[in-house]
Design a protein around this motif. Sequence first.
Motif, PDB file in Angstrom:
ATOM      1  N   LEU A  77     126.126 130.191  19.190  1.00 25.17           N
ATOM      2  CA  LEU A  77     126.245 128.861  18.597  1.00 25.17           C
ATOM      3  C   LEU A  77     127.377 128.833  17.590  1.00 25.17           C
ATOM      4  O   LEU A  77     127.797 129.863  17.070  1.00 25.17           O
ATOM      5  N   LYS A  78     127.899 127.630  17.346  1.00 27.04           N
ATOM      6  CA  LYS A  78     128.918 127.392  16.326  1.00 27.04           C
ATOM      7  C   LYS A  78     128.581 126.060  15.676  1.00 27.04           C
ATOM      8  O   LYS A  78     128.313 125.074  16.364  1.00 27.04           O
ATOM      9  N   ALA A  79     128.574 126.037  14.349  1.00 25.86           N
ATOM     10  CA  ALA A  79     128.287 124.801  13.613  1.00 25.86           C
ATOM     11  C   ALA A  79     129.262 124.675  12.457  1.00 25.86           C
ATOM     12  O   ALA A  79     129.529 125.637  11.744  1.00 25.86           O
ATOM     13  N   LYS A  80     129.782 123.469  12.284  1.00 27.93           N
ATOM     14  CA  LYS A  80     130.718 123.191  11.197  1.00 27.93           C
ATOM     15  C   LYS A  80     130.382 121.817  10.643  1.00 27.93           C
ATOM     16  O   LYS A  80     130.190 120.871  11.398  1.00 27.93           O
ATOM     17  N   HIS A  90     126.315 115.970   7.784  1.00 32.25           N
ATOM     18  CA  HIS A  90     127.407 115.556   8.666  1.00 32.25           C
ATOM     19  C   HIS A  90     127.826 116.761   9.497  1.00 32.25           C
ATOM     20  O   HIS A  90     128.302 117.748   8.937  1.00 32.25           O
ATOM     21  N   LEU A  91     127.628 116.701  10.803  1.00 26.57           N
ATOM     22  CA  LEU A  91     128.081 117.762  11.699  1.00 26.57           C
ATOM     23  C   LEU A  91     129.438 117.370  12.255  1.00 26.57           C
ATOM     24  O   LEU A  91     129.569 116.338  12.916  1.00 26.57           O
ATOM     25  N   ARG A  92     130.462 118.159  11.977  1.00 24.10           N
ATOM     26  CA  ARG A  92     131.780 117.912  12.552  1.00 24.10           C
ATOM     27  C   ARG A  92     131.911 118.589  13.902  1.00 24.10           C
ATOM     28  O   ARG A  92     132.668 118.163  14.748  1.00 24.10           O
ATOM     29  N   GLN A  93     131.144 119.677  14.070  1.00 24.58           N
ATOM     30  CA  GLN A  93     131.178 120.404  15.331  1.00 24.58           C
ATOM     31  C   GLN A  93     129.854 121.135  15.506  1.00 24.58           C
ATOM     32  O   GLN A  93     129.350 121.744  14.570  1.00 24.58           O
ATOM     33  N   ALA A 101     124.816 127.192  30.359  1.00 24.24           N
ATOM     34  CA  ALA A 101     124.877 125.794  29.932  1.00 24.24           C
ATOM     35  C   ALA A 101     125.559 125.706  28.566  1.00 24.24           C
ATOM     36  O   ALA A 101     125.435 126.603  27.736  1.00 24.24           O
ATOM     37  N   VAL A 102     126.301 124.622  28.356  1.00 21.18           N
ATOM     38  CA  VAL A 102     127.000 124.409  27.092  1.00 21.18           C
ATOM     39  C   VAL A 102     126.664 123.019  26.589  1.00 21.18           C
ATOM     40  O   VAL A 102     126.707 122.032  27.327  1.00 21.18           O
ATOM     41  N   PHE A 103     126.322 122.939  25.297  1.00 19.45           N
ATOM     42  CA  PHE A 103     126.082 121.667  24.625  1.00 19.45           C
ATOM     43  C   PHE A 103     127.098 121.575  23.496  1.00 19.45           C
ATOM     44  O   PHE A 103     127.177 122.456  22.641  1.00 19.45           O
ATOM     45  N   LYS A 104     127.920 120.490  23.485  1.00 19.91           N
ATOM     46  CA  LYS A 104     128.961 120.332  22.458  1.00 19.91           C
ATOM     47  C   LYS A 104     128.880 118.958  21.837  1.00 19.91           C
ATOM     48  O   LYS A 104     128.705 117.957  22.527  1.00 19.91           O
ATOM     49  N   VAL A 105     129.043 118.936  20.520  1.00 21.19           N
ATOM     50  CA  VAL A 105     129.160 117.684  19.772  1.00 21.19           C
ATOM     51  C   VAL A 105     130.354 117.855  18.844  1.00 21.19           C
ATOM     52  O   VAL A 105     130.397 118.795  18.052  1.00 21.19           O
TER      53      VAL A 105
END
Length: 106
Positions: A77-80, A90-93, A101-105
């Motif tokens: 996982l990656k969170a920024k 506020h999630l920028r990424q 499977a990949v989930f991206k925001v």
Amino acid sequence: ADTVSRGPGGDAPVQLPGLQDLRGAWHGTVEIKGGGGRDGYPTLTATPSNPASQVSAVEFDVTGDGWQWGPYQVQSLKAKGDIDTVEGLHLRQLELWSDGAVFKVD
């Protein structure tokens, strides 16, 4: 607290684990902003004489591997983003990888 969402087809609710059930190792940076703590650092532990409300914001840029959320596994996982005491989260990424499977925001 647990989160309820709808399963495939929108019929039966799916019970998701609470955030307290999220387990895994992470690395990256976490910057805490605020004032009033000893030596110029914000206070992180709340006590009756020293409330943690002196922390006004937290910025984070983290990655992790081998995460478990209740019965769910996330390989990477990656969170920024940031958390502000007034404006909230506020999630920028946000990126999650699991079993191909990949989930991206963004």
